[in-house]
Design a protein around this motif. Structure first.
Motif, PDB file in Angstrom:
ATOM      1  N   GLY A 266      32.294  43.936  14.116  1.00 16.29           N
ATOM      2  CA  GLY A 266      32.084  42.933  15.155  1.00 16.29           C
ATOM      3  C   GLY A 266      31.583  43.533  16.455  1.00 16.29           C
ATOM      4  O   GLY A 266      31.580  44.750  16.641  1.00 16.29           O
ATOM      5  N   THR A 267      31.176  42.671  17.347  1.00 15.82           N
ATOM      6  CA  THR A 267      30.713  43.118  18.650  1.00 15.82           C
ATOM      7  C   THR A 267      31.828  42.938  19.677  1.00 15.82           C
ATOM      8  O   THR A 267      32.700  42.085  19.533  1.00 15.82           O
ATOM      9  CB  THR A 267      29.485  42.313  19.102  1.00 15.82           C
ATOM     10  N   VAL A 268      31.782  43.773  20.698  1.00 16.41           N
ATOM     11  CA  VAL A 268      32.755  43.674  21.774  1.00 16.41           C
ATOM     12  C   VAL A 268      32.565  42.346  22.500  1.00 16.41           C
ATOM     13  O   VAL A 268      31.451  41.972  22.859  1.00 16.41           O
ATOM     14  CB  VAL A 268      32.580  44.848  22.760  1.00 16.41           C
ATOM     15  N   LEU A 269      33.665  41.597  22.685  1.00 19.24           N
ATOM     16  CA  LEU A 269      33.604  40.291  23.342  1.00 19.24           C
ATOM     17  C   LEU A 269      34.143  40.432  24.759  1.00 19.24           C
ATOM     18  O   LEU A 269      35.256  40.020  25.062  1.00 19.24           O
ATOM     19  CB  LEU A 269      34.419  39.258  22.551  1.00 19.24           C
ATOM     20  N   ALA A 270      33.355  41.055  25.625  1.00 19.76           N
ATOM     21  CA  ALA A 270      33.845  41.378  26.954  1.00 19.76           C
ATOM     22  C   ALA A 270      33.114  40.585  28.021  1.00 19.76           C
ATOM     23  O   ALA A 270      31.915  40.368  27.934  1.00 19.76           O
ATOM     24  CB  ALA A 270      33.663  42.875  27.234  1.00 19.76           C
ATOM     25  N   THR A 271      33.870  40.128  28.996  1.00 22.66           N
ATOM     26  CA  THR A 271      33.292  39.522  30.193  1.00 22.66           C
ATOM     27  C   THR A 271      33.974  40.143  31.401  1.00 22.66           C
ATOM     28  O   THR A 271      35.138  40.526  31.345  1.00 22.66           O
ATOM     29  CB  THR A 271      33.498  37.993  30.229  1.00 22.66           C
ATOM     30  N   VAL A 272      33.254  40.223  32.499  1.00 21.93           N
ATOM     31  CA  VAL A 272      33.817  40.825  33.701  1.00 21.93           C
ATOM     32  C   VAL A 272      34.630  39.780  34.467  1.00 21.93           C
ATOM     33  O   VAL A 272      34.269  38.604  34.516  1.00 21.93           O
ATOM     34  CB  VAL A 272      32.692  41.403  34.585  1.00 21.93           C
ATOM     35  N   THR A 273      35.763  40.212  35.007  1.00 23.30           N
ATOM     36  CA  THR A 273      36.587  39.333  35.836  1.00 23.30           C
ATOM     37  C   THR A 273      36.091  39.431  37.274  1.00 23.30           C
ATOM     38  O   THR A 273      36.327  40.442  37.949  1.00 23.30           O
ATOM     39  CB  THR A 273      38.068  39.749  35.755  1.00 23.30           C
ATOM     40  N   GLU A 274      35.386  38.413  37.721  1.00 23.57           N
ATOM     41  CA  GLU A 274      34.794  38.462  39.051  1.00 23.57           C
ATOM     42  C   GLU A 274      35.776  37.951  40.097  1.00 23.57           C
ATOM     43  O   GLU A 274      36.439  36.936  39.909  1.00 23.57           O
ATOM     44  CB  GLU A 274      33.499  37.658  39.086  1.00 23.57           C
ATOM     45  N   GLY A 275      35.870  38.677  41.205  1.00 17.68           N
ATOM     46  CA  GLY A 275      36.758  38.292  42.293  1.00 17.68           C
ATOM     47  C   GLY A 275      36.067  37.331  43.255  1.00 17.68           C
ATOM     48  O   GLY A 275      35.016  36.760  42.945  1.00 17.68           O
ATOM     49  N   GLN A 276      36.643  37.157  44.430  1.00 20.16           N
ATOM     50  CA  GLN A 276      36.039  36.287  45.441  1.00 20.16           C
ATOM     51  C   GLN A 276      34.723  36.898  45.917  1.00 20.16           C
ATOM     52  O   GLN A 276      34.491  38.095  45.782  1.00 20.16           O
ATOM     53  CB  GLN A 276      36.998  36.121  46.621  1.00 20.16           C
TER      54      GLN A 276
END
Length: 606
Positions: A266-276
């Motif tokens: 499988g592929t990495v299922l990553a998203t960045v946690t964006e702040g304010q």
């Protein structure tokens, strides 16, 4: 076709559970340039160790030509028992090998040979290991991640050295540009098996996608065939009257094939946690300087970093990339000048100094900072094992000590931790080390689509070209003297701009004799007490030309101020940057010419 000098046939190896290698093949002939590719954990390094004779397979055949010499570059070389780097390197020579070759390689790799192996940095250790395996000029070179910890000048030198080498080559690397330049064939290790493409890495990804699509179609056809056979078994008149044992056997075989099919990893299922959202101005540096002893690392340097900028730092090891990064982020104070950080900054850092990791810590504890079984990602509470699955870790690995992870797994673990932290400024120090091609693609998409600001240090030219909007590099890369220049675009754009600037300097040098002649004419005119007609014409018209140039520069600068221009239309961005550089050069030349003529006029009139 030349007979093989190395052949691995139907190699099987398992450490319990799913086999790591379930029938892998590899054949190396004289002059081959093979890149060995596959996902992290697919067994690439293990297959290379089997080829070198350091690991024995559980089954399969290994043939090495009796007269062939093989040298293997491992990821973690063992310097035990060697007092100096030269002693370590010369230990790899055979009876008929030339010892001068060690001196030549040490010199080009920036080592003296007198270094104590115990005190080597990661980059120096990699250079020492390269010297040892390259010096004998073996029949076969087996290189596992040769570019890790090397700077760009050394990587480019190594490319040239391998291209002119007579040794057959099998190389594992995450550096796309490096693989494209040194390989003429590709072996893809996937789910325990190997496939060969007799073309270099540049053709691999399109071929891989075709293979996976064809596999998906075949699996779909097999599923439909099973449905038809099961329908016959339940409802066919012939089936009720008399069981066809052969068809029943075929059906069982098809079911077994369908259920036993292992799809691609499988592929990495990553998203960045964006702040304010941060302020529009993220960093402002005004004529900052930094020295260590008598050596100036940063000469007066100024930059304004705006929200949405993606800036790459490149240069040889020791040039001061990390120092400049620390100055820009406020973790190090300059000797002179000022640093002003913007408002609402939330910084997330990916530091590749894995020696700082507590290897006795577990994955779960590392990701949650010891705060239990859950963590907050994008405002949602996630169980740590579920989050680990997104990064291709198995649930049972949550309690695994970090010391048991491979280099690629540690890189994914550190990436997972960084992306879980809310941020609007990403600081990435060598983020591509040990990541496989697929995870690199994902990281590239994350960086390119990040709403905040990114500053990264990397020696991966392809990654830089795909992600950054500007590149900071030493003014003199061959001998860094503390001066740094910001170039528009990625690494290739920087090279093109440097080439253009060099061409302009060459043009100016050629024009120098003409300028001297003009100066002599001006001196003659001075003796006569008046300007020549040509000089008068230039004096009257240069201000008009300069004003027109300034208008063009202002128009182009307005276009360049668009923060989305590079991501939307990189070709236009590069063209505008080149035109802007030329206009500025022309304006400086006209101003200098006008000033000389104006001073001459004043002298004559006075």
């Amino acid at each position: 076709m030349a007979p093989p000098i190395l052949k691995l046939d139907n190699i099987f190896l398992s450490f319990g559970g799913t086999p790591l290698l379930a029938g892998a093949d590899m054949q190396v002939e004289p002059g081959d340039r093979i890149c060995l590719v596959g996902r992290n954990g697919s067994g690439k390094s293990t297959l290379l160790k089997i080829a070198a004779g350091f690991v024995e397979p559980q089954s399969g055949e290994v043939f090495r030509h009796p007269s062939a010499t093989i040298r293997y570059l491992e990821q973690a070389p063992d310097f035990a028992g060697f007092a100096t780097v030269r002693a370590y390197a010369e230990a790899g020579l055979g009876p008929s090998d030339d010892p001068y070759r060690v001196t030549y390689l040490l010199s080009h790799l920036g080592l003296t040979g007198d270094e104590d192996p115990k005190n080597l940095s990661g980059g120096e250790a990699r250079r020492a290991a390269l010297t040892r395996v390259l010096a004998p000029e073996p029949d076969i070179l087996l290189l596992d991640e040769p570019t890790n910890h090397l700077d760009l000048p050394t990587i480019e030198w190594l490319e040239g050295e391998l291209q002119k080498s007579r040794s057959a080559l099998v190389v594992i690397s995450h550096d796309r540009r490096f693989l494209e330049r040194v390989s003429t064939a590709t072996i893809w290790l996937d789910r325990g098996f190997s496939r060969r493409l007799d073309r270099g890495f540049g053709a691999f990804e399109a071929w891989r996608d075709e293979v996976l699509e064809a596999e998906e179609v075949e699996q779909h056809k097999l599923g439909k065939a099973i449905e038809r056979e099961e329908h016959w078994l339940r409802y066919g008149v012939t089936a009720r009257r008399k069981r066809n044992m052969r068809r029943l056997g075929d059906l069982q075989t098809m079911r077994s094939q369908y259920r036993g099919h292992r799809g691609p990893q499988g592929t990495v299922l990553a998203t960045v946690t964006e702040g304010q959202e941060s302020g529009k101005l993220v960093i402002e540096a005004e004529r900052i300087e930094k020295s260590f002893g008598d050596r100036q690392i940063i000469a007066p340097f100024s930059i304004r970093v705006h929200r949405g900028d993606r800036i790459g730092l490149v240069g040889p090891n020791g040039a001061g990339k990390t120092t400049l990064l620390q100055l820009l982020t406020g973790s190090l104070q300059p000797d002179a000048g000022t640093i002003k950080l913007g408002t609402n900054l939330e910084i997330a850092t990916l530091d590749q100094k894995r020696e700082d990791l507590d290897t006795d810590d577990t994955l779960a504890n590392y990701l949650t900072d010891g705060r239990g079984e859950t963590l907050i990602v994008n405002g949602e509470q996630r169980h740590v094992t579920g989050y680990l699955k997104d990064f291709l870790f198995q649930p049972e690995q949550a309690r695994t000590p970090i010391r048991n992870l491979s280099g690629g797994e540690r890189a994914r673990m550190m990436l997972a931790r960084m992306l879980a932290r809310p941020s609007n400024l990403l600081i990435l120090d060598e983020p591509t080390n040990d990541l496989d091609i697929e995870t690199l693609d994902l990281l590239q998409e994350i960086v390119a689509g990040y709403a905040g600001t990114v500053i990264l240090v990397s020696h991966d030219r392809d990654f830089l070209d795909r992600t950054v909007t500007s590149t900071i590099a030493p003014a003199v890369p061959e001998a860094p003297d503390g001066r740094w220049i910001e170039y528009a675009g990625g690494y290739s754009d920087m090279l093109a701009q440097r080439k253009g600037a060099a061409a302009e300097r060459k043009k100016a040098e050629k024009a120098e004799p003409a300028k001297q002649t003009e100066t002599a004419s001006a001196s003659n005119a001075k003796g006569k007490g008046k300007l020549s007609y040509k000089q008068k014409f230039a004096l009257d018209n240069l201000p008009l030309q300069m004003a027109e140039n300034e208008k063009k520069i202002a128009a182009l600068e307005e276009k360049m101020a668009d923060p989305n221009l590079f991501s939307r239309d990189p070709n236009s961005f590069n063209r505008i940057a080149g035109d802007l550089e030329k206009l500025r050069t022309d304006l400086a030349r006209m101003e200098e010419e006008w000033l000389e003529l104006e001073m001459l006029r004043e002298e004559l009139e006075g």
